[in-house]
Design a protein around this motif. Structure first.
Motif, PDB file in Angstrom:
ATOM      1  N   THR A  18     -62.536  32.011  44.494  1.00 30.97           N
ATOM      2  CA  THR A  18     -63.223  31.011  43.673  1.00 30.97           C
ATOM      3  C   THR A  18     -62.676  29.626  43.998  1.00 30.97           C
ATOM      4  OG1 THR A  18     -63.490  32.606  41.874  1.00 30.97           O
ATOM      5  CG2 THR A  18     -63.728  30.261  41.319  1.00 30.97           C
ATOM      6  N   ARG A  19     -63.567  28.677  44.242  1.00 30.85           N
ATOM      7  CA  ARG A  19     -63.143  27.308  44.555  1.00 30.85           C
ATOM      8  C   ARG A  19     -62.596  26.612  43.317  1.00 30.85           C
ATOM      9  NH1 ARG A  19     -67.991  27.732  47.570  1.00 30.85           N
ATOM     10  NH2 ARG A  19     -67.667  27.499  49.838  1.00 30.85           N
ATOM     11  N   LEU A  20     -61.443  25.983  43.494  1.00 30.45           N
ATOM     12  CA  LEU A  20     -60.930  25.104  42.442  1.00 30.45           C
ATOM     13  C   LEU A  20     -61.751  23.827  42.388  1.00 30.45           C
ATOM     14  CD1 LEU A  20     -57.113  25.494  43.126  1.00 30.45           C
ATOM     15  CD2 LEU A  20     -58.258  26.104  40.986  1.00 30.45           C
ATOM     16  N   SER A  74     -55.986  25.684  35.840  1.00 33.76           N
ATOM     17  CA  SER A  74     -55.940  27.105  36.174  1.00 33.76           C
ATOM     18  C   SER A  74     -54.543  27.692  35.993  1.00 33.76           C
ATOM     19  CB  SER A  74     -56.408  27.304  37.623  1.00 33.76           C
ATOM     20  OG  SER A  74     -56.411  28.658  37.965  1.00 33.76           O
ATOM     21  N   HIS A 126     -57.876  31.564  43.603  1.00 32.98           N
ATOM     22  CA  HIS A 126     -58.484  30.258  43.375  1.00 32.98           C
ATOM     23  C   HIS A 126     -57.991  29.346  44.500  1.00 32.98           C
ATOM     24  CE1 HIS A 126     -58.740  32.120  39.401  1.00 32.98           C
ATOM     25  NE2 HIS A 126     -59.720  31.278  39.131  1.00 32.98           N
ATOM     26  N   TYR A 127     -58.908  28.639  45.133  1.00 34.05           N
ATOM     27  CA  TYR A 127     -58.504  27.901  46.331  1.00 34.05           C
ATOM     28  C   TYR A 127     -59.247  26.570  46.433  1.00 34.05           C
ATOM     29  CZ  TYR A 127     -62.942  28.817  48.691  1.00 34.05           C
ATOM     30  OH  TYR A 127     -64.265  28.816  49.035  1.00 34.05           O
ATOM     31  N   ARG A 133     -52.659  33.604  44.376  1.00 38.33           N
ATOM     32  CA  ARG A 133     -53.584  33.349  43.280  1.00 38.33           C
ATOM     33  C   ARG A 133     -54.075  31.906  43.272  1.00 38.33           C
ATOM     34  NH1 ARG A 133     -53.899  37.672  44.033  1.00 38.33           N
ATOM     35  NH2 ARG A 133     -53.602  39.498  42.689  1.00 38.33           N
ATOM     36  N   HIS A 134     -53.270  30.980  43.804  1.00 38.90           N
ATOM     37  CA  HIS A 134     -53.665  29.568  43.842  1.00 38.90           C
ATOM     38  C   HIS A 134     -53.241  28.999  45.194  1.00 38.90           C
ATOM     39  CE1 HIS A 134     -53.353  30.516  39.523  1.00 38.90           C
ATOM     40  NE2 HIS A 134     -54.397  29.699  39.422  1.00 38.90           N
TER      41      HIS A 134
END
Length: 602
Positions: free
Chosen positions: A181-183, A211, A150-151, A113-114
């Protein structure tokens, strides 16, 4: 000591708690994170294999609230950048794990997720060896949809190459295509890494905190203790020069065109330890004559004070020990073209694919640009335009088990002429000139991907032309001293037998004693046709296959171009048994994943 009663029951046997405490007590921060990733990889591999569910599995709170940092590193820069981010995340209370790319189980990507990727680009657009599987998986057809991910990506590269930061850029774009989705926006860092990495790290951490919204602070594995001075990249050790001997024929009939030095340095009192396969990092210093020439060409005064990046020092000091003068970077050339108005430079920079610029820059240094296209520079602008001086890495050519508190190097002195003037490589020139009264600032750069087999009965195949043979001198020393009973086979090449056979007497003694079982040689200038190690590999295909199929580990060390040629030759060898080129590619990839095919290319 058993855990306090107030704590929940531990998921490990009680007798293992003391062992775990002793182990973690002996590790520094980097070691603890490596252990964390290693344990995670073991857990993933030992977990029962279940059929993939039709829908994404439900994640537990720990997985959903964890930040995973994965790095792919060739020389250690990406690893250090990832470790800094992990330290900041841990200090901020985020649950974090950090893994080298080849220890990351790609099947876990669907559940992340991250995720933060810190990836170096090797040479002209290739992933580091430890990131190849992850790179190919994400870009390939088996990559899953990642709508819940999220990356962030920090890409490391060298702007002298046309495909600057290509690996990080491709994976960043691919993750977005897969729905992630970009962090924060990708950071593309040149050799002066921290200029980009520091603000990127701050943005990525702020976005991750927002996040993740952690509910609890993570307690570090152990409190930080103040210890004695620990020598590393940021605090190098002043190593005394014990020996500096040319090992190629210097003069007379058949003299070598290469000046290759065997250098021995003392590590006594440093506390530094290395394993065969590790590198020695040297912080070099530019030659005084070159600095004088730069000052003359730029019409600047060496005693002019320059403030930059929170430091103030005379311009001569900046040029001597803080700025790259022997390697050209595109940003400096672009700045000089703008100041000089030189049409040739502007046309070169305008070329689309960058190959002409790369070839042009390879044969020139900063002084050549300043002399060929005069421009008005002020001291502060010149310091800002030049890249920070970077350490140089040399494969260690010794086993500490044999030489004790010493490190041996095989160094090719880079020297050539440009318009009738001498040009040198900054570090190799410093090493070539070093005498017994000199000390050099050094540190150890570990290379966990280039290790001898843990099983001493395994055979090893070593392919190292030129100074690429350096780590294999350490390998043979180590295996002989430890009583390893596996066989050793060396492939070595250079231009001429008489003048360029590095460590010839040592290899002959090793063959006689049984420390080396076999050696195949390729001297490219001794015959009518040029013969390289790639030719010898193809000629010995049947024997190589027999060794590999019986469990041998294959190691390659040397220049990037050589490494690609050797890889092609190995593919040809493996294809004889695998049934074609495609199957051979899969076989070599499998050997690399197993740790049985390792490369150290530069």
């Amino acid at each position: 000591m058993p855990p306090p009663a107030a704590l929940p029951a531990l998921p490990i046997p009680e007798h293992a708690v003391d062992a775990l405490a002793r182990l973690t007590g002996e590790l520094d921060t980097a070691g603890l994170w490596w252990l964390s990733g290693y344990a995670a990889g073991l857990a993933a591999r030992s977990a029962p294999q279940q059929p993939a569910p039709a829908v994404a599995p439900r994640l537990d709170a720990a997985t959903a609230g964890r930040l995973t940092i994965v790095y792919g590193s060739q020389t250690g820069n990406a690893r250090r950048a990832a470790e800094r981010l992990a330290a900041d995340a841990e200090a901020a209370g985020l649950p974090v794990r950090i893994l080298r790319a080849d220890a990351y189980p790609v099947r876990e990507l669907k559940g992340e997720r991250h995720l933060v990727l810190v990836l170096s680009t090797q040479g002209d657009g290739d992933p580091s060896d430890d990131a190849r599987e992850l790179h190919d998986f994400i870009l390939g057809p088996r990559a899953p949809k990642l709508e819940q991910l999220h990356y962030a990506v920090l890409a490391l590269g060298d702007s002298s190459y046309p495909l600057f930061c290509a690996v990080g850029r491709k994976l960043d774009e691919r993750l977005a295509e897969l729905g992630a989705t970009r962090l924060t926006a990708r950071g593309d860092a040149d050799l002066d890494i921290e200029i980009v990495a520091t603000p990127w790290r701050e943005r990525a951490l702020a976005a991750a905190k927002e996040s993740l919204k952690p509910l609890a602070t993570v307690t570090p594995l152990r409190p930080t203790a103040t210890q004695g001075t620990r020598h590393d990249r940021d605090q190098p050790f002043s190593a005394a020069v014990l020996a500096n001997q040319r090992i190629t024929l210097a003069a007379g009939r058949g003299a070598s065109g290469k000046d290759i030095r065997h250098v021995e340095l003392s590590l006594e009192g440093s506390g530094l330890h290395y394993e065969p396969g590790d590198a020695l990092g040297l912080w070099p210093r530019n030659d005084d004559t070159l600095v004088d020439d730069i000052l003359t060409a730029s019409r600047l005064q060496g005693d002019a004070l320059v403030a930059h990046g929170g430091e103030e020092r005379p311009l001569r000091d900046w040029l001597s020990g803080k700025r790259e003068l022997t390697r050209l970077a595109r940003p400096f050339v672009a700045a000089h073209a703008e100041r000089s108005g030189d049409a040739e430079l502007k046309a070169l920079l305008a070329e689309q694919d960058g190959t002409a610029f790369a070839a042009w820059a390879e044969a020139r240094q900063v002084i050549d640009v300043l002399q060929s296209a005069p421009a008005d520079w002020d001291a502060a602008s010149l310091v800002a335009a030049l890249r920070p001086l970077q350490p140089r890495l040399y494969s260690i050519a010794s086993s500490q088990r044999v030489v004790g508190d010493e490190a041996h190097l095989a160094v090719a002195h880079v020297a050539f002429e440009r318009n009738g003037a001498a040009r040198f490589g900054v570090a190799s020139h410093q090493l070539a000139k070093a005498g017994h009264d000199d000390t050099l600032p050094v540190y150890i750069e570990p290379n966990e991907r280039f290790r001898l087999p843990a099983d001493a009965s395994r055979d090893i195949i070593m392919i190292g032309p030129g100074t690429g043979v350096a780590p294999f001198r350490g390998f043979v020393q180590e295996r002989e001293a430890s009583g390893a009973d596996g066989r050793q086979w060396l492939f070595f090449g250079n231009p001429r037998f008489r003048s360029d056979f590095l460590y010839q007497l040592e290899w002959q003694r090793a063959l006689k004693s049984g420390a080396l079982d076999r050696i195949d040689l390729a001297f490219s200038r001794d015959g009518a046709a040029k013969v390289h190690v790639q030719h010898r590999i193809r000629e010995r295909a049947r024997d190589l296959l027999e060794w590999i199929e019986n469990g041998a580990h294959v190691y390659v060390c040397g220049a990037l171009a050589m490494g690609k040629g050797v890889h092609d030759a190995l593919l040809d060898v493996v294809a004889l048994q695998s049934g074609g080129r495609e199957a051979a590619v899969e076989r070599l990839d499998a050997l690399q994943r197993e740790g049985r095919y390792a490369r150290d290319l530069y």
